[in-house]
Design a protein around this motif. Structure first.
Motif, PDB file in Angstrom:
ATOM      1  N   PRO A 257       0.794  -1.235   0.000  1.00  0.00           N
ATOM      2  CA  PRO A 257       0.000   0.000   0.000  1.00  0.00           C
ATOM      3  C   PRO A 257       0.824   1.282   0.000  1.00  0.00           C
ATOM      4  O   PRO A 257       0.290   2.361  -0.275  1.00  0.00           O
ATOM      5  CB  PRO A 257      -0.820  -0.119   1.296  1.00  0.00           C
ATOM      6  CG  PRO A 257      -0.887  -1.577   1.575  1.00  0.00           C
ATOM      7  CD  PRO A 257       0.440  -2.116   1.132  1.00  0.00           C
ATOM      8  N   VAL A 258       2.120   1.169   0.322  1.00  0.00           N
ATOM      9  CA  VAL A 258       2.970   2.365   0.372  1.00  0.00           C
ATOM     10  C   VAL A 258       3.414   2.794  -1.023  1.00  0.00           C
ATOM     11  O   VAL A 258       3.676   3.970  -1.273  1.00  0.00           O
ATOM     12  CB  VAL A 258       4.198   2.112   1.271  1.00  0.00           C
ATOM     13  CG1 VAL A 258       5.148   3.305   1.268  1.00  0.00           C
ATOM     14  CG2 VAL A 258       3.752   1.797   2.697  1.00  0.00           C
ATOM     15  N   LEU A 263       4.564   6.811  -5.732  1.00  0.00           N
ATOM     16  CA  LEU A 263       4.580   7.069  -7.178  1.00  0.00           C
ATOM     17  C   LEU A 263       3.803   8.339  -7.508  1.00  0.00           C
ATOM     18  O   LEU A 263       4.250   9.178  -8.291  1.00  0.00           O
ATOM     19  CB  LEU A 263       3.979   5.887  -7.930  1.00  0.00           C
ATOM     20  CG  LEU A 263       4.839   4.656  -8.150  1.00  0.00           C
ATOM     21  CD1 LEU A 263       4.034   3.572  -8.846  1.00  0.00           C
ATOM     22  CD2 LEU A 263       6.092   4.978  -8.950  1.00  0.00           C
ATOM     23  N   ASN A 264       2.622   8.470  -6.901  1.00  0.00           N
ATOM     24  CA  ASN A 264       1.777   9.633  -7.190  1.00  0.00           C
ATOM     25  C   ASN A 264       2.391  10.940  -6.719  1.00  0.00           C
ATOM     26  O   ASN A 264       2.099  12.002  -7.268  1.00  0.00           O
ATOM     27  CB  ASN A 264       0.397   9.451  -6.549  1.00  0.00           C
ATOM     28  CG  ASN A 264      -0.402   8.352  -7.208  1.00  0.00           C
ATOM     29  OD1 ASN A 264      -0.160   8.006  -8.369  1.00  0.00           O
ATOM     30  ND2 ASN A 264      -1.344   7.776  -6.473  1.00  0.00           N
ATOM     31  N   ALA A 265       3.243  10.853  -5.699  1.00  0.00           N
ATOM     32  CA  ALA A 265       3.845  12.065  -5.148  1.00  0.00           C
ATOM     33  C   ALA A 265       5.057  12.540  -5.935  1.00  0.00           C
ATOM     34  O   ALA A 265       5.517  13.677  -5.752  1.00  0.00           O
ATOM     35  CB  ALA A 265       4.253  11.824  -3.696  1.00  0.00           C
ATOM     36  N   ILE A 268       7.328  14.982 -12.383  1.00  0.00           N
ATOM     37  CA  ILE A 268       7.685  14.492 -13.707  1.00  0.00           C
ATOM     38  C   ILE A 268       9.191  14.215 -13.733  1.00  0.00           C
ATOM     39  O   ILE A 268      10.004  15.064 -13.363  1.00  0.00           O
ATOM     40  CB  ILE A 268       7.339  15.526 -14.798  1.00  0.00           C
ATOM     41  CG1 ILE A 268       5.849  15.867 -14.773  1.00  0.00           C
ATOM     42  CG2 ILE A 268       7.767  15.029 -16.174  1.00  0.00           C
ATOM     43  CD1 ILE A 268       4.938  14.707 -15.108  1.00  0.00           C
ATOM     44  N   GLY A 269       9.554  13.007 -14.137  1.00  0.00           N
ATOM     45  CA  GLY A 269      10.973  12.647 -14.170  1.00  0.00           C
ATOM     46  C   GLY A 269      11.544  12.271 -12.819  1.00  0.00           C
ATOM     47  O   GLY A 269      12.769  12.151 -12.682  1.00  0.00           O
ATOM     48  N   GLY A 270      10.668  12.066 -11.835  1.00  0.00           N
ATOM     49  CA  GLY A 270      11.135  11.710 -10.498  1.00  0.00           C
ATOM     50  C   GLY A 270      11.643  10.278 -10.411  1.00  0.00           C
ATOM     51  O   GLY A 270      11.515   9.485 -11.344  1.00  0.00           O
ATOM     52  N   HIS A 271      12.201   9.957  -9.258  1.00  0.00           N
ATOM     53  CA  HIS A 271      12.844   8.647  -9.076  1.00  0.00           C
ATOM     54  C   HIS A 271      12.403   8.025  -7.761  1.00  0.00           C
ATOM     55  O   HIS A 271      12.361   8.698  -6.726  1.00  0.00           O
ATOM     56  CB  HIS A 271      14.364   8.813  -9.066  1.00  0.00           C
ATOM     57  CG  HIS A 271      15.105   7.545  -8.770  1.00  0.00           C
ATOM     58  ND1 HIS A 271      15.413   6.620  -9.737  1.00  0.00           N
ATOM     59  CD2 HIS A 271      15.606   7.035  -7.600  1.00  0.00           C
ATOM     60  CE1 HIS A 271      16.072   5.606  -9.198  1.00  0.00           C
ATOM     61  NE2 HIS A 271      16.200   5.838  -7.898  1.00  0.00           N
ATOM     62  N   MET A 272      12.083   6.726  -7.794  1.00  0.00           N
ATOM     63  CA  MET A 272      11.768   5.991  -6.569  1.00  0.00           C
ATOM     64  C   MET A 272      12.775   4.876  -6.354  1.00  0.00           C
ATOM     65  O   MET A 272      13.065   4.097  -7.257  1.00  0.00           O
ATOM     66  CB  MET A 272      10.365   5.401  -6.613  1.00  0.00           C
ATOM     67  CG  MET A 272      10.006   4.644  -5.330  1.00  0.00           C
ATOM     68  SD  MET A 272       8.234   4.396  -5.082  1.00  0.00           S
ATOM     69  CE  MET A 272       7.908   3.166  -6.342  1.00  0.00           C
ATOM     70  N   GLU A 273      13.300   4.804  -5.142  1.00  0.00           N
ATOM     71  CA  GLU A 273      14.240   3.766  -4.741  1.00  0.00           C
ATOM     72  C   GLU A 273      13.517   2.805  -3.792  1.00  0.00           C
ATOM     73  O   GLU A 273      12.917   3.236  -2.806  1.00  0.00           O
ATOM     74  CB  GLU A 273      15.453   4.389  -4.045  1.00  0.00           C
ATOM     75  CG  GLU A 273      16.665   3.504  -3.975  1.00  0.00           C
ATOM     76  CD  GLU A 273      17.445   3.435  -5.292  1.00  0.00           C
ATOM     77  OE1 GLU A 273      18.136   2.413  -5.492  1.00  0.00           O
ATOM     78  OE2 GLU A 273      17.386   4.381  -6.100  1.00  0.00           O
ATOM     79  N   ILE A 274      13.574   1.518  -4.087  1.00  0.00           N
ATOM     80  CA  ILE A 274      12.925   0.500  -3.265  1.00  0.00           C
ATOM     81  C   ILE A 274      13.957  -0.093  -2.311  1.00  0.00           C
ATOM     82  O   ILE A 274      14.866  -0.808  -2.732  1.00  0.00           O
ATOM     83  CB  ILE A 274      12.310  -0.622  -4.118  1.00  0.00           C
ATOM     84  CG1 ILE A 274      11.372  -0.054  -5.183  1.00  0.00           C
ATOM     85  CG2 ILE A 274      11.588  -1.633  -3.230  1.00  0.00           C
ATOM     86  CD1 ILE A 274      10.116   0.557  -4.660  1.00  0.00           C
ATOM     87  N   LYS A 292       4.640   9.998 -16.537  1.00  0.00           N
ATOM     88  CA  LYS A 292       5.465  10.921 -15.745  1.00  0.00           C
ATOM     89  C   LYS A 292       6.959  10.665 -15.971  1.00  0.00           C
ATOM     90  O   LYS A 292       7.804  11.336 -15.380  1.00  0.00           O
ATOM     91  CB  LYS A 292       5.124  10.791 -14.259  1.00  0.00           C
ATOM     92  CG  LYS A 292       3.729  11.312 -13.909  1.00  0.00           C
ATOM     93  CD  LYS A 292       3.358  11.050 -12.458  1.00  0.00           C
ATOM     94  CE  LYS A 292       4.118  11.917 -11.491  1.00  0.00           C
ATOM     95  NZ  LYS A 292       3.618  11.760 -10.094  1.00  0.00           N
ATOM     96  N   GLU A 293       7.265   9.679 -16.826  1.00  0.00           N
ATOM     97  CA  GLU A 293       8.660   9.319 -17.111  1.00  0.00           C
ATOM     98  C   GLU A 293       9.454   9.117 -15.825  1.00  0.00           C
ATOM     99  O   GLU A 293      10.544   9.665 -15.635  1.00  0.00           O
ATOM    100  CB  GLU A 293       9.329  10.355 -18.013  1.00  0.00           C
ATOM    101  CG  GLU A 293       8.755  10.365 -19.425  1.00  0.00           C
ATOM    102  CD  GLU A 293       9.643  11.058 -20.437  1.00  0.00           C
ATOM    103  OE1 GLU A 293      10.407  11.973 -20.055  1.00  0.00           O
ATOM    104  OE2 GLU A 293       9.586  10.668 -21.618  1.00  0.00           O
ATOM    105  N   LEU A 294       8.912   8.288 -14.952  1.00  0.00           N
ATOM    106  CA  LEU A 294       9.554   8.000 -13.681  1.00  0.00           C
ATOM    107  C   LEU A 294      10.599   6.901 -13.841  1.00  0.00           C
ATOM    108  O   LEU A 294      10.530   6.094 -14.765  1.00  0.00           O
ATOM    109  CB  LEU A 294       8.509   7.548 -12.655  1.00  0.00           C
ATOM    110  CG  LEU A 294       7.324   8.487 -12.422  1.00  0.00           C
ATOM    111  CD1 LEU A 294       6.348   7.865 -11.427  1.00  0.00           C
ATOM    112  CD2 LEU A 294       7.802   9.843 -11.924  1.00  0.00           C
ATOM    113  N   THR A 295      11.536   6.872 -12.931  1.00  0.00           N
ATOM    114  CA  THR A 295      12.471   5.747 -12.850  1.00  0.00           C
ATOM    115  C   THR A 295      12.306   5.081 -11.487  1.00  0.00           C
ATOM    116  O   THR A 295      12.072   5.754 -10.478  1.00  0.00           O
ATOM    117  CB  THR A 295      13.932   6.183 -13.035  1.00  0.00           C
ATOM    118  OG1 THR A 295      14.269   7.152 -12.035  1.00  0.00           O
ATOM    119  CG2 THR A 295      14.148   6.772 -14.401  1.00  0.00           C
TER     120      THR A 295
END
Length: 355
Positions: A257-258, A263-265, A268-274, A292-295
């Motif tokens: 759920p996290v 992702l929504n926060a 554009i062009g943002g990055h998420m690290e797991i 959003k061209e996310l990575t």
């Protein structure tokens, strides 16, 4: 010597006749001081071995260490150098040190690329064999022994989880002035937030547990702490970023759920690290990722992170002292440590065990 040994689910014994470790060339004999209690320790005790990280029985050895159960516990630990083996330089008896417990085979593509944390045979002291911090002595390869100067030994027992956050943060490429969102306020999430503040980022942390939110505020490791059950995370992110979204997001809890709120926060062009360990596949809105061209990248444990993390603490960019919320004697490891932590997870940040 005296050591806490793990025989399997629900079976941890303090023994006094464990053979002393051999020093050997290139090794360092260390007297452990403090060991951090970790979720891995809880899993081992309450649920059993964690293959392929730990040996699974008295007959099935670990792929890298070749050890079978029982093994000495304790992978988040600090101590003092007792003796150095032939060929060891830069360390001497009496030096306070922190230990990098993770190692790889040295031969696979991951290891050759310097990513021993991704080795298929990855081993960890205190889980896979090779000794552990819950013992009177341990012999460790010199390259895994890191001087800590005047950092207190109890705080130095937290370098393992700190390095998890340090690795994820440095790997992501965030820089001073960027805005980061941390999902999850457990020990890894809070330490990740501390690293982010240390590099000069603006930090938003979202966490359900009230005491962990309070800790983040009091420890000054987040600029804004959000209760996702009662506050609008997206509205708060928009307010703090002028409607753009955060530059980076760090998933630190391993809970499905996290993921979507992070992702929504993102901008554009943002990055998420797991950083969190997910035990099952997670549904993901790839349309959002696409448009959003996310990575998105994974960050498993750490590799070669101890020197950088130690430097941040020595320079005063991270204060580890508030993170210790309880101290336990090794003789009471099960009752005051494992069983207590299992029943009070939200009340503790980091418990340390004194050998």
């Amino acid at each position: 010597m005296k050591a806490l040994r793990y025989y399997g689910k629900g079976d941890v014994r303090m023994e006094t006749d464990v053979p002393d470790p051999e020093l050997g060339p290139g090794k360092v004999l260390v007297k452990p001081a403090f060991t951090g209690l970790c979720g891995s320790d809880l899993h081992l005790y309450f649920h059993g071995p964690i293959p392929p990280t730990s040996p699974v029985s008295e007959t099935e050895p670990h792929a890298l260490t070749g050890e079978t159960l029982p093994i000495v516990l304790g992978h988040e630990f600090s101590g003092t150098v007792v003796e150095v083996g032939e060929g060891v330089t830069g360390l001497k008896p009496g030096d306070p040190v922190a230990i990098d417990p993770v190692s790889g085979c040295g031969e696979c593509p991951a290891c050759k690329a310097g990513r021993y944390n991704a080795c298929g045979k990855m081993a960890c002291l205190g889980i896979s064999g090779g000794g552990g911090g819950l013992s009177e002595l341990i012999s460790v390869p010199a390259e895994k022994v890191h001087p800590i100067g005047d950092i207190p030994l109890d705080q130095a027992a937290m370098f393992d989880p700190l390095c998890v956050g340090y690795h994820g943060v440095t790997k992501s490429g965030i820089k001073a002035g960027d805005v980061a969102l941390v999902g999850g306020g457990g020990p890894v999430g809070l330490l990740t937030a501390a690293v982010l503040k240390g590099v000069g980022a603006t930090v938003i942390l979202t966490e359900l547990a009230a005491n962990r939110r309070e800790f983040a505020v009091n420890a000054k490791i987040a600029d804004r702490v959000v209760d996702p059950a009662n506050e609008d995370l997206q509205a708060i992110v928009a307010e703090m970023t002028g409607g753009q979204g955060v530059d980076f997001a760090y998933e630190c809890v391993g809970a499905a759920p996290v993921v979507e709120p992070l992702l929504n926060a993102l901008k554009i062009g943002g990055h998420m690290e797991i950083l969190g360990v997910h035990t099952a596949p997670v549904p993901m809105d790839l349309v959002t990722v696409l448009f959003k061209e996310l990575t998105i990248a994974g960050s498993v444990g750490y590799a070669n992170a101890f020197p950088g993390a130690i430097k941040m603490v020595q320079e005063g960019k991270i204060d580890l002292s508030p993170f210790i919320t309880a101290r336990v004697k090794a003789d009471n490891f099960v009752t005051d440590g494992l069983e207590y932590l299992e029943d009070h997870k939200d009340d503790q940040i980091k418990m340390v065990v004194q050998m």
